[in-house]
Scaffold this motif. Structure first.
Motif, PDB file in Angstrom:
ATOM      1  N   GLN A   1      62.923   0.737  79.595  1.00  0.00           N
ATOM      2  CA  GLN A   1      64.049  -0.184  79.780  1.00  0.00           C
ATOM      3  C   GLN A   1      65.298   0.418  79.143  1.00  0.00           C
ATOM      4  O   GLN A   1      65.190   1.141  78.144  1.00  0.00           O
ATOM      5  CB  GLN A   1      63.761  -1.525  79.088  1.00  0.00           C
ATOM      6  N   LEU A   2      66.442   0.067  79.685  1.00  0.00           N
ATOM      7  CA  LEU A   2      67.691   0.546  79.103  1.00  0.00           C
ATOM      8  C   LEU A   2      67.973  -0.214  77.808  1.00  0.00           C
ATOM      9  O   LEU A   2      67.792  -1.420  77.737  1.00  0.00           O
ATOM     10  CB  LEU A   2      68.844   0.328  80.090  1.00  0.00           C
ATOM     11  N   LYS A   3      68.410   0.509  76.791  1.00  0.00           N
ATOM     12  CA  LYS A   3      68.630  -0.124  75.481  1.00  0.00           C
ATOM     13  C   LYS A   3      70.106  -0.374  75.202  1.00  0.00           C
ATOM     14  O   LYS A   3      70.464  -1.134  74.314  1.00  0.00           O
ATOM     15  CB  LYS A   3      68.075   0.822  74.402  1.00  0.00           C
ATOM     16  N   ARG A   4      70.971   0.328  75.958  1.00  0.00           N
ATOM     17  CA  ARG A   4      72.408   0.206  75.696  1.00  0.00           C
ATOM     18  C   ARG A   4      73.165  -0.182  76.962  1.00  0.00           C
ATOM     19  O   ARG A   4      72.681   0.011  78.074  1.00  0.00           O
ATOM     20  CB  ARG A   4      72.936   1.544  75.169  1.00  0.00           C
TER      21      ARG A   4
ATOM     22  N   VAL B   1      69.564  14.092  86.063  1.00  0.00           N
ATOM     23  CA  VAL B   1      68.344  13.308  85.842  1.00  0.00           C
ATOM     24  C   VAL B   1      68.625  12.183  84.845  1.00  0.00           C
ATOM     25  O   VAL B   1      68.233  11.024  85.060  1.00  0.00           O
ATOM     26  CB  VAL B   1      67.199  14.208  85.319  1.00  0.00           C
ATOM     27  N   ALA B   2      69.324  12.509  83.766  1.00  0.00           N
ATOM     28  CA  ALA B   2      69.627  11.509  82.740  1.00  0.00           C
ATOM     29  C   ALA B   2      70.518  10.397  83.306  1.00  0.00           C
ATOM     30  O   ALA B   2      70.213   9.207  83.151  1.00  0.00           O
ATOM     31  CB  ALA B   2      70.295  12.179  81.542  1.00  0.00           C
ATOM     32  N   VAL B   3      71.592  10.779  83.991  1.00  0.00           N
ATOM     33  CA  VAL B   3      72.526   9.791  84.544  1.00  0.00           C
ATOM     34  C   VAL B   3      71.812   8.888  85.547  1.00  0.00           C
ATOM     35  O   VAL B   3      71.880   7.649  85.465  1.00  0.00           O
ATOM     36  CB  VAL B   3      73.721  10.496  85.236  1.00  0.00           C
TER      37      VAL B   3
ATOM     38  N   TYR C   1      76.186  14.677  78.517  1.00  0.00           N
ATOM     39  CA  TYR C   1      76.292  16.068  78.971  1.00  0.00           C
ATOM     40  C   TYR C   1      75.906  17.025  77.841  1.00  0.00           C
ATOM     41  O   TYR C   1      75.122  17.950  78.039  1.00  0.00           O
ATOM     42  CB  TYR C   1      77.715  16.348  79.462  1.00  0.00           C
ATOM     43  N   ASP C   2      76.459  16.779  76.651  1.00  0.00           N
ATOM     44  CA  ASP C   2      76.162  17.647  75.508  1.00  0.00           C
ATOM     45  C   ASP C   2      74.672  17.602  75.141  1.00  0.00           C
ATOM     46  O   ASP C   2      74.092  18.600  74.725  1.00  0.00           O
ATOM     47  CB  ASP C   2      76.994  17.228  74.286  1.00  0.00           C
ATOM     48  N   LEU C   3      74.094  16.406  75.317  1.00  0.00           N
ATOM     49  CA  LEU C   3      72.688  16.224  74.971  1.00  0.00           C
ATOM     50  C   LEU C   3      71.766  16.986  75.927  1.00  0.00           C
ATOM     51  O   LEU C   3      70.769  17.585  75.511  1.00  0.00           O
ATOM     52  CB  LEU C   3      72.357  14.722  75.037  1.00  0.00           C
ATOM     53  N   THR C   4      72.109  16.971  77.202  1.00  0.00           N
ATOM     54  CA  THR C   4      71.203  17.551  78.206  1.00  0.00           C
ATOM     55  C   THR C   4      71.556  19.007  78.531  1.00  0.00           C
ATOM     56  O   THR C   4      70.704  19.752  79.002  1.00  0.00           O
ATOM     57  CB  THR C   4      71.234  16.725  79.511  1.00  0.00           C
ATOM     58  N   ILE C   5      72.803  19.393  78.297  1.00  0.00           N
ATOM     59  CA  ILE C   5      73.213  20.778  78.572  1.00  0.00           C
ATOM     60  C   ILE C   5      73.910  21.341  77.342  1.00  0.00           C
ATOM     61  O   ILE C   5      75.138  21.305  77.231  1.00  0.00           O
ATOM     62  CB  ILE C   5      74.140  20.839  79.803  1.00  0.00           C
ATOM     63  N   PRO C   6      73.141  21.872  76.399  1.00  0.00           N
ATOM     64  CA  PRO C   6      73.736  22.379  75.157  1.00  0.00           C
ATOM     65  C   PRO C   6      74.684  23.543  75.451  1.00  0.00           C
ATOM     66  O   PRO C   6      74.484  24.272  76.424  1.00  0.00           O
ATOM     67  CB  PRO C   6      72.519  22.874  74.350  1.00  0.00           C
ATOM     68  N   PRO C   7      75.733  23.696  74.628  1.00  0.00           N
ATOM     69  CA  PRO C   7      76.676  24.797  74.833  1.00  0.00           C
ATOM     70  C   PRO C   7      75.970  26.151  74.777  1.00  0.00           C
ATOM     71  O   PRO C   7      74.939  26.292  74.115  1.00  0.00           O
ATOM     72  CB  PRO C   7      77.638  24.663  73.646  1.00  0.00           C
ATOM     73  N   THR C   8      76.534  27.114  75.472  1.00  0.00           N
ATOM     74  CA  THR C   8      76.016  28.475  75.452  1.00  0.00           C
ATOM     75  C   THR C   8      76.129  29.036  74.030  1.00  0.00           C
ATOM     76  O   THR C   8      77.177  28.935  73.412  1.00  0.00           O
ATOM     77  CB  THR C   8      76.854  29.351  76.412  1.00  0.00           C
TER      78      THR C   8
ATOM     79  N   HIS D   1      64.741   8.684  75.093  1.00  0.00           N
ATOM     80  CA  HIS D   1      64.007   7.746  74.255  1.00  0.00           C
ATOM     81  C   HIS D   1      64.256   8.041  72.779  1.00  0.00           C
ATOM     82  O   HIS D   1      64.603   7.156  71.994  1.00  0.00           O
ATOM     83  CB  HIS D   1      62.508   7.847  74.584  1.00  0.00           C
ATOM     84  N   LYS D   2      64.140   9.299  72.428  1.00  0.00           N
ATOM     85  CA  LYS D   2      64.326   9.727  71.033  1.00  0.00           C
ATOM     86  C   LYS D   2      65.736   9.429  70.548  1.00  0.00           C
ATOM     87  O   LYS D   2      65.947   9.116  69.376  1.00  0.00           O
ATOM     88  CB  LYS D   2      64.055  11.242  70.943  1.00  0.00           C
ATOM     89  N   LYS D   3      66.701   9.535  71.468  1.00  0.00           N
ATOM     90  CA  LYS D   3      68.100   9.347  71.071  1.00  0.00           C
ATOM     91  C   LYS D   3      68.567   7.894  71.188  1.00  0.00           C
ATOM     92  O   LYS D   3      69.749   7.591  71.035  1.00  0.00           O
ATOM     93  CB  LYS D   3      69.009  10.243  71.940  1.00  0.00           C
TER      94      LYS D   3
END
Lengths: 154, 154
Positions: free
Chosen positions: A63-66, A7-9, A77-84, A47-49
């Motif tokens: 809108q894209l900021k970067r 979803v993020a990508v 990946y780390d942001l959307t799927i935190p490690p177990t 948005h927060k990040k």
């Protein structure tokens, strides 16, 4: 859940493609082929990040900021799927100290936790080798990404 | 499911530790702290693939057939946790050709499938770098495995 990462990508690609037009979550949801409710959570994290800017409501939109080349796939990946946090439900044997007569059972948990944790580190480091600009190349020239990995691994 | 992998590793360690005594699945289950029914399936796979020998029933039980140093952790991982066949439920966008006006949505599936597949290859190749003998060192000297990986990655 891996879907959150996709979803993020997908959202970031879509915003970049349509820059500088403001994109409502409803339009984004149509491209993702998901319900808008499902993606709002992820949009709020992005948005927060600081990946995207914008607002909800009337005349709202994102809108894209970067630049895509500045967005690391592994960070996303780390942001959307935190490690177990705990591998307990994947591990056999008894909790430490319960059965001193069976050192294997006593020690499996620590050993397997290290194994799984280090393997996951390696898995994540793979994603960190690329930016969204690399992935976008593949969207329009499928096979590019596979070639890139092959070349890097030589 | 990762638990299947842990069941296999734990069982092989236990058989090795108790060699040449024949081990019944009931005794193994006690060490694994699982129901015997849960582990019989894995034992049957290990038997079929030549890791262990033996039989069920009266006077039955299993013995290890190979040396721990000859058992690759990655082979065991691939055997017990087959690769994901389809990433469809983790991927956003529409099926190919549905929406020619939205190339991102059309192409996400192929690009993300390659990304996830290549990342999984890397993940599995990590396990392939070690044998059960490496892991066993860690059972008795916890921290050994972490050191080994650190050293290898230098």
């Amino acid at each position: 859940m891996k879907l959150d990462f996709s979803v993020a990508v997908h959202s970031l690609f879509y915003l970049e493609e349509n820059n500088p037009r403001k994109i409502a979550s409803r339009e984004l949801a149509a491209s993702l082929d998901l319900n808008a409710v499902v993606i709002r959570n992820i949009l709020s994290v992005l948005h927060k990040k600081g990946y995207i800017e914008g607002s909800v409501g009337k005349n709202g939109g994102y809108q894209l900021k970067r630049a895509l080349a500045d967005i690391n796939v592994g960070e996303l990946y780390d942001l959307t799927i935190p490690p177990t946090i705990s591998y307990a439900r994947f591990i056999t044997g008894k909790s430490e100290g319960v059965n001193q007569a069976d050192p294997i059972s006593d020690n499996m948990s620590e050993t397997l936790t290290d194994l799984f944790t280090l393997a996951d580190d390696q898995y994540r480091s793979f994603y960190h080798r690329f930016t969204l600009a690399d992935l976008k190349q593949d969207l329009y020239h499928h096979g590019y990404f596979k070639q890139l990995v092959k070349k890097n691994d030589k």
